[in-house]
Scaffold this active site. Sequence first.
Site, PDB file in Angstrom:
ATOM      1  N   HIS A  98      -2.575  -0.777  -4.127  1.00 27.29           N
ATOM      2  CA  HIS A  98      -3.667   0.406  -3.038  1.00 27.29           C
ATOM      3  C   HIS A  98      -3.250   1.112  -3.840  1.00 27.29           C
ATOM      4  O   HIS A  98      -2.615   2.146  -3.829  1.00 27.29           O
ATOM      5  CB  HIS A  98      -3.661   0.220  -1.315  1.00 27.29           C
ATOM      6  N   ASP A 107      -3.909  -5.492   5.229  1.00 29.41           N
ATOM      7  CA  ASP A 107      -4.586  -5.750   4.424  1.00 29.41           C
ATOM      8  C   ASP A 107      -3.392  -7.018   4.525  1.00 29.41           C
ATOM      9  O   ASP A 107      -1.836  -6.613   4.263  1.00 29.41           O
ATOM     10  CB  ASP A 107      -5.059  -4.881   3.544  1.00 29.41           C
ATOM     11  N   SER A 151       0.776  -1.334  -0.044  1.00 22.27           N
ATOM     12  CA  SER A 151       0.158   0.167  -0.188  1.00 22.27           C
ATOM     13  C   SER A 151       1.160   1.237  -0.567  1.00 22.27           C
ATOM     14  O   SER A 151       1.428   1.492  -1.152  1.00 22.27           O
ATOM     15  CB  SER A 151      -0.798   0.579   1.205  1.00 22.27           C
TER      16      SER A 151
END
Length: 363
Positions: free
Chosen positions: A199, A291, A172
């Site tokens: 992301h 995540d 991310s």
Amino acid sequence: MTGLAGPRVRVLVVEDSAVVRHVLVRLIRDDPRLELLEAVETAEEALRLVPMLRPDVISMDVRLPGMDGLEATRRIMAECPTPIVIVSDSSTDPALRISMNALRSGALSVVQKPAGWPVDAAGGAAIATQLYIMSQVPVIRHRLHYGAVPVQDVGAPPPPRLRPRLVGMAASTGGPQAFAHIMGALPAGFPWPILLVQHMGTGFMEGFAAWLDTQTRLPVALARQGEIMRPGHVYVAPAEAHLTLGLSDEIRLSNAPPLGGQRPSATALFASMARVGAGAIGILLTGMGEDGAVGLRDMRRAGGYTIVEDRSTSIVHGMPGAAERIGGASISLPLGQIAPHLVAVASAAAPLPMVVGMEGRGP
């Protein structure tokens, strides 16, 4: 939006468009978490003000008169490191390239530039929230100097049962520069397909894949439904779709609900890879949140080999740290050691005529 305790985040806006500058100023002034320090039109003016004002975060346009946002990012990160959020028009190829290179040079994230006022609620909240969240990320001077290490110094050997046939990677915040570093160090003869989750805003995924393709010897493209994976190819999850491994090792894309607020989700990818057991390698890199942690644990329990980025090089150690806490990591490595370690694993699995190098195909 309700007020928050504590000091507000101080924002410097760098934007040459009067219309967009006005929109950003309104968004910041309307958000109780944020405080506008100044809004300027040029990178040169921003460079003059940053050491004086010491903003908590900078909203940076990329296409500016004179010095562009990429060079401004490089200068700020070298001279007065400050969290930078790139605000870019995702529809123009030059802006996309500049945005991605700015991320590699130290900017933390990229968001879609607002078209005008009024901004839709979701778009305005996304920009304000990115500014607020990224202001909390500690940044340091020259943080991109990760350094390569000899292959023989890349940590403990993988378990002997490992018989890899594919790799999954996810990140991310800080992901683009981390992926570029790893991919740029992998040789053209790398033997396994790589599935990749990053992301990023909806409008930037195609540009991200195209940019990453210039940073490595390996072919990189957005993943397509039903595509059969090929060795040495990199498949990037498209915007708003979970990337998973199908039953016949083909690519599956899904618009199932987000997992943990994310779509694409690293956990969705890793959980689908767990079924191949020792045939899978999972790598979880820098990023906020958790995540990927549960999915990586699933992989490890199924016999897969799991690598997390070490705290010493993670821009944000949230995702890899979460995986470590729940037992999802087989090994933790600094970013500069991950590509050489993969090459060592590949060489142990099957002799490969490869040479590790840090240069990609592009600048």
